[in-house]
Structures are given as C-alpha cells and as structure tokens.
Design a protein around this motif. Structure first.
Motif, short mmCIF file in Angstrom:
data_model
loop_
_atom_site.label_atom_id
_atom_site.label_comp_id
_atom_site.label_asym_id
_atom_site.label_seq_id
_atom_site.Cartn_x
_atom_site.Cartn_y
_atom_site.Cartn_z
N GLY A 99 4.45 4.86 -28.14
CA GLY A 99 4.25 5.69 -29.32
C GLY A 99 5.45 5.77 -30.23
O GLY A 99 5.54 6.66 -31.07
N GLY A 100 6.39 4.84 -30.08
CA GLY A 100 7.53 4.79 -30.99
C GLY A 100 8.66 5.73 -30.63
O GLY A 100 9.63 5.85 -31.38
N ALA A 101 8.53 6.43 -29.51
CA ALA A 101 9.62 7.34 -29.12
C ALA A 101 10.88 6.55 -28.84
O ALA A 101 10.83 5.46 -28.28
N SER A 102 12.03 7.09 -29.24
CA SER A 102 13.29 6.42 -28.93
C SER A 102 13.48 6.45 -27.42
O SER A 102 12.90 7.27 -26.70
N VAL A 103 14.33 5.55 -26.93
CA VAL A 103 14.56 5.46 -25.50
C VAL A 103 15.05 6.79 -24.94
O VAL A 103 14.52 7.29 -23.93
N GLY A 116 4.88 5.10 3.49
CA GLY A 116 3.44 5.24 3.41
C GLY A 116 2.90 6.60 3.78
O GLY A 116 1.68 6.79 3.83
N ARG A 117 3.77 7.58 4.00
CA ARG A 117 3.29 8.89 4.44
C ARG A 117 2.95 9.81 3.27
O ARG A 117 2.18 10.75 3.41
N GLU A 118 3.54 9.57 2.10
CA GLU A 118 3.25 10.37 0.93
C GLU A 118 2.73 9.46 -0.18
O GLU A 118 2.71 8.25 -0.05
N ARG A 119 2.29 10.09 -1.26
CA ARG A 119 1.79 9.29 -2.39
C ARG A 119 2.93 8.50 -3.03
O ARG A 119 4.03 9.03 -3.24
N LEU A 120 2.66 7.25 -3.35
CA LEU A 120 3.56 6.45 -4.18
C LEU A 120 2.90 6.26 -5.53
O LEU A 120 1.74 5.81 -5.60
N LEU A 121 3.62 6.59 -6.58
CA LEU A 121 3.09 6.54 -7.94
C LEU A 121 4.00 5.70 -8.82
O LEU A 121 5.22 5.90 -8.82
N ASP A 122 3.40 4.76 -9.55
CA ASP A 122 4.13 4.04 -10.59
C ASP A 122 3.44 4.34 -11.92
O ASP A 122 2.40 3.77 -12.23
N PRO A 123 4.01 5.25 -12.72
CA PRO A 123 3.35 5.66 -13.96
C PRO A 123 3.60 4.74 -15.15
O PRO A 123 3.11 5.02 -16.25
N MET A 124 4.38 3.70 -14.95
CA MET A 124 4.60 2.68 -15.99
C MET A 124 4.49 1.33 -15.29
O MET A 124 5.45 0.57 -15.19
N ALA A 166 12.19 10.38 -7.43
CA ALA A 166 11.90 9.23 -8.29
C ALA A 166 12.96 8.15 -8.06
O ALA A 166 14.16 8.45 -8.06
N CYS A 167 12.50 6.93 -7.86
CA CYS A 167 13.39 5.77 -7.78
C CYS A 167 13.10 4.91 -9.00
O CYS A 167 12.02 4.30 -9.10
N VAL A 168 14.03 4.89 -9.91
CA VAL A 168 13.80 4.33 -11.24
C VAL A 168 14.74 3.16 -11.46
O VAL A 168 15.97 3.29 -11.27
N LEU A 169 14.19 2.02 -11.86
CA LEU A 169 15.01 0.86 -12.19
C LEU A 169 15.52 1.02 -13.61
O LEU A 169 14.75 0.94 -14.57
N SER A 170 16.80 1.26 -13.74
CA SER A 170 17.37 1.59 -15.04
C SER A 170 18.19 0.43 -15.59
O SER A 170 19.12 -0.05 -14.94
N GLY A 171 17.83 0.00 -16.78
CA GLY A 171 18.61 -1.01 -17.47
C GLY A 171 19.32 -0.44 -18.67
O GLY A 171 19.84 -1.17 -19.51
N SER A 172 19.34 0.88 -18.77
CA SER A 172 19.94 1.54 -19.92
C SER A 172 20.85 2.65 -19.46
O SER A 172 20.48 3.48 -18.62
N GLU A 173 22.06 2.71 -20.00
CA GLU A 173 22.99 3.79 -19.67
C GLU A 173 22.48 5.14 -20.16
O GLU A 173 22.94 6.19 -19.69
N THR A 194 9.36 3.12 -10.16
CA THR A 194 8.91 2.56 -11.43
C THR A 194 10.03 1.81 -12.15
O THR A 194 11.21 1.99 -11.86
N ASN A 195 9.61 1.01 -13.11
CA ASN A 195 10.51 0.23 -13.95
C ASN A 195 10.22 0.60 -15.40
O ASN A 195 9.38 -0.02 -16.05
N PRO A 196 10.89 1.63 -15.94
CA PRO A 196 10.58 2.09 -17.30
C PRO A 196 11.07 1.10 -18.34
O PRO A 196 11.91 0.24 -18.07
N PRO A 197 10.56 1.21 -19.56
CA PRO A 197 11.00 0.30 -20.63
C PRO A 197 12.46 0.55 -20.98
O PRO A 197 12.95 1.68 -20.92
N TYR A 198 13.15 -0.53 -21.34
CA TYR A 198 14.56 -0.42 -21.74
C TYR A 198 14.69 -0.30 -23.26
O TYR A 198 15.71 0.13 -23.77
N GLY A 199 13.64 -0.72 -23.99
CA GLY A 199 13.66 -0.65 -25.44
C GLY A 199 12.66 0.38 -25.92
O GLY A 199 12.19 1.23 -25.16
N GLU A 200 12.30 0.34 -27.20
CA GLU A 200 11.38 1.33 -27.74
C GLU A 200 9.95 0.96 -27.40
O GLU A 200 9.54 -0.19 -27.48
N ARG A 201 9.18 1.96 -27.01
CA ARG A 201 7.80 1.76 -26.59
C ARG A 201 7.15 3.14 -26.52
O ARG A 201 7.78 4.17 -26.79
#
Length: 388
Positions: A327-331, A200-208, A350-357, A318-325
């Motif tokens: 604006g249609g950009a590839s993963v 809680g001492r710094e900003r926490l941001l979830d951009p997705m 960044a602590c990112v939940l990754s479901g994609s290699e 954050t938990n980024p998308p695992y598929g296409e999302r």
C-alpha cells in the motif's frame, strides 16, 4: 570417499549439526564447509536428506598452483576418464581466492591467478587435452546444463577439485515451481526454521509468505519429509557411475516417499501463511499443493497489519519486504505498524529476516538474539523478538 557439504553464510554450524543428526561421518568443519567421509550409498542418502546444505561435492584432490601453467598441470593429476567420456558435456566453475603475481623463492617470476575466468579456461583446456590424448575426441563444454560439473575452489594458492553431486544445488527441491519477486532460498528458509526453535507444538505463522517457502520448509522438517525425495541428481547422469548411483538413489527416494506419504496422511501441524499480494497467495497455494501439504497449511489473502487474534504461543517466522510495498507505506512505517499489530493480537515471538537497519528500532520489540545469514547475495540477519 571425501565429500564436502557447502553451507551458505551463517549456516555452517547448522549444516554440521544436520550432518551429525543424519549420522554422516563428519571429518572436519572449516571455512570451506563440512568435510565428510562417505561411500556411494551414504552419498545417495545425504543427497536425499540434506536440508540446509547448499551443495554436496565429491573431492578429487587438492594441488598448489600460482599461474596458468601450474594450474593446468594440477588439473592433469585427476584421472578425468573415470568421470567423463567424450560424449559427456562438462562445465568448470571456479571460485575462491586469487593468487597475485610475484616471485618464487628460486627467483622465478610467476603470473598469478587473478581472474576466475582464466582459471576456468586453463582447467577446461587440461581436461579437454587429456581426453583428446586418450580417446581422440574432446567432450563438449556446457556451462548451462553439463553432465559433469567440475567445481574448482581456490584458497591461498591451493586449488581443490570437486564434482558437484547434485547440480542444480540442493536448494532446488523439485517441488515449488511458482515463484515471486526476490524469492527466499529454500535452504535459508530451512535455516530460519531451525534457528527459530520451532518444534511443531504451537502455531507457526508467516504473514508475508511470498511463494510459501518458509511454511513448506517448516512443515517438511517437522513431518520428516526429505527435501530431495522427488528430484534427480547430477551423479545419476555420469557416464561411468550414473547407473549405480541411480540404483542407490532410487532406493533412498522410495523409502523417503513412503515415509512422506505416511506423514502426510497422519501428521498434524498448525501452520498458517498469508500475504497481501493475490499473486503471491496464488503462488503459495500452488506450491503448498505441489508439496502435498494443502490439507495441513492454511494459505490466506490478508494484510500482515490486520492479523486476527492468534492462539497462545504463536510464533511468527517471516521474511518482510526490504523496500516499499504494502500500500505504499514506507519501510519504517510498515515495520512500526507490524510491531503494533502483532503485539495486540497475541503473537508470543517473532523470528524476522531483516535486511534493513530500520527494522528493529521501528518494530520496537525486545530482541533476544540475532543470527547473520545471506539470501541471494544479500547480507541479512534473523532477529528473534518478543513483545516488550
């Protein structure tokens, strides 16, 4: 009474740590979960306070069984009349190891237990027959919303019988109702916040942010808002113990709500959530408001690739998308764009939940750690990354 706190894959040590932090008596930690010794008052406290555990079960006993008949007899060791009456609905939910057919030491063949549906049926038959014998009536079976949920967990031919004290699981906080596609489970979000080390001492941001689960769990943890302070629990409905449990739970909920009101009135956190999807932003705002956190969490409509400059030390969870999302950009392209954008805007970690290699190599940040988790049956990893 012996209880079992269940942990989602990858969270066992976290659940054990939170049990210790809550001063719950931990008896043992093993592959089944965190074994606790609790009285009724302590059970009520645990139900209201546990944040990462997925369920809290009341242990009834464990017996060996290698076929339908021995399982039926094992189920009869429980005094079901203590937990049920003929007006109570019940459901059986079996999981665990199967028992293949074979031959006992005395040369007698046994059929094994290879189908959990059959396990459900034999335990159900034993309970119904015992209640019929004692009271002349059978309670009805209801797997959708039973008054008493019986959990049967098999391991190497030993079958442990439990009652689910919460049902629905502890992940259902009773606050967030607006959902998005493939929502993140609350206990997994809480585990992510714990593993991120955010205090809680710094900003926490979830951009997705999707429906806002991560930021809500983060705020509640830092502010000390109990996850179960506004929900009900299965044990309140039990025919013989429900009234007493409701009394204990009401006392714990009242204390937790009073503490939450104080925290919401005086607490200060720097938490920002954003998403490119207007529906997700709407859902997140509704959930943040329902949690009473709308004055503390800023929810924005924004493309994660277009972050404004961030305060020094900003942490992304954050938990980024695992598929296409987006604006249609590839993963792979999306991940590369995120890595470049976040580096240029001053994100420290960044602590990112990754479901994609494809994530780590495309994102192109230096990896500090990785922690295996599971979200909704999908094996994922929480990657801790820094620019570099």
């Amino acid at each position: 009474m012996r209880c079992l706190a269940l942990a989602a894959p990858g969270t066992l040590n976290l659940v054990a740590a939170e049990c210790h932090a809550l001063n719950l008596k931990v008896v043992q930690v093993d592959a089944d979960g965190v074994h606790l010794e609790l009285n009724w008052k302590e059970i009520a406290f645990a139900l209201v306070q546990l944040r990462i555990a997925s369920r809290l079960l009341l242990h009834l006993g464990v017996w060996f069984a290698d076929d339908g008949e021995s399982l039926y007899k094992a189920a009869l060791h429980v005094d079901w009349a203590e937990w049920l009456d003929f007006r109570s609905t019940f459901g059986i939910f079996a999981t665990g190891d199967v028992v293949p057919a074979g031959v006992r030491e005395n040369g007698r063949k046994f059929m094994g237990l290879t189908d959990m549906r059959f396990v459900n049926v034999r335990v159900k038959d034993a309970i119904a027959d015992e209640m019929m014998r004692r009271f002349g009536k059978r309670p009805d079976v209801d797997r959708d919303d039973p008054v008493v949920a019986v959990m049967v967990r098999g391991r190497q031919g030993k079958w442990a019988f439990y009652l689910d004290l919460a049902d629905p699981p502890l992940t259902m906080r009773g606050v967030c109702e607006a959902k998005v596609t493939a929502p993140l489970r609350e206990n997994v979000a809480a585990a992510m916040v714990d593993l991120s080390g955010w205090r809680g001492r710094e900003r926490l941001l979830d951009p997705m942010c999707g429906s806002g689960t991560i930021v809500i769990e983060a705020a509640c943890k830092i502010l000390g808002i109990a996850p179960g302070c506004t929900r009900s629990f299965a044990c309140e409905r039990w025919p013989h113990h429900g009234k007493a449990m409701r009394k204990w739970l009401d006392a714990e909920r009242e204390k937790a709500v009073d503490k939450a009101k104080t925290a919401l009135a005086t607490g200060q956190v720097d938490i920002v959530a954003s998403d490119i999807d207007p529906y997700a932003v709407q859902a997140a705002r509704r959930n943040v408001e329902a949690a009473g956190l709308d004055a503390l969490i800023d929810v924005q409509l924004r493309d994660a690739r277009e972050l404004p400059p961030q305060p020094a030390g900003t942490l992304i969870v954050t938990n980024p998308p695992y598929g296409e999302r987006m604006g249609g950009a590839s993963v792979a392209n999306l991940y590369a764009q995120l890595g470049q954008a976040w580096r240029s805007q001053g994100v420290a970690r960044a602590c990112v939940l990754s479901g994609s290699e494809a994530f780590a190599p495309a994102f192109d940040w230096r990896q500090l750690s990785r922690a295996p988790l599971n979200n909704g049956g999908i094996d994922v990893e929480l990657l801790e990354l820094v620019p570099g």
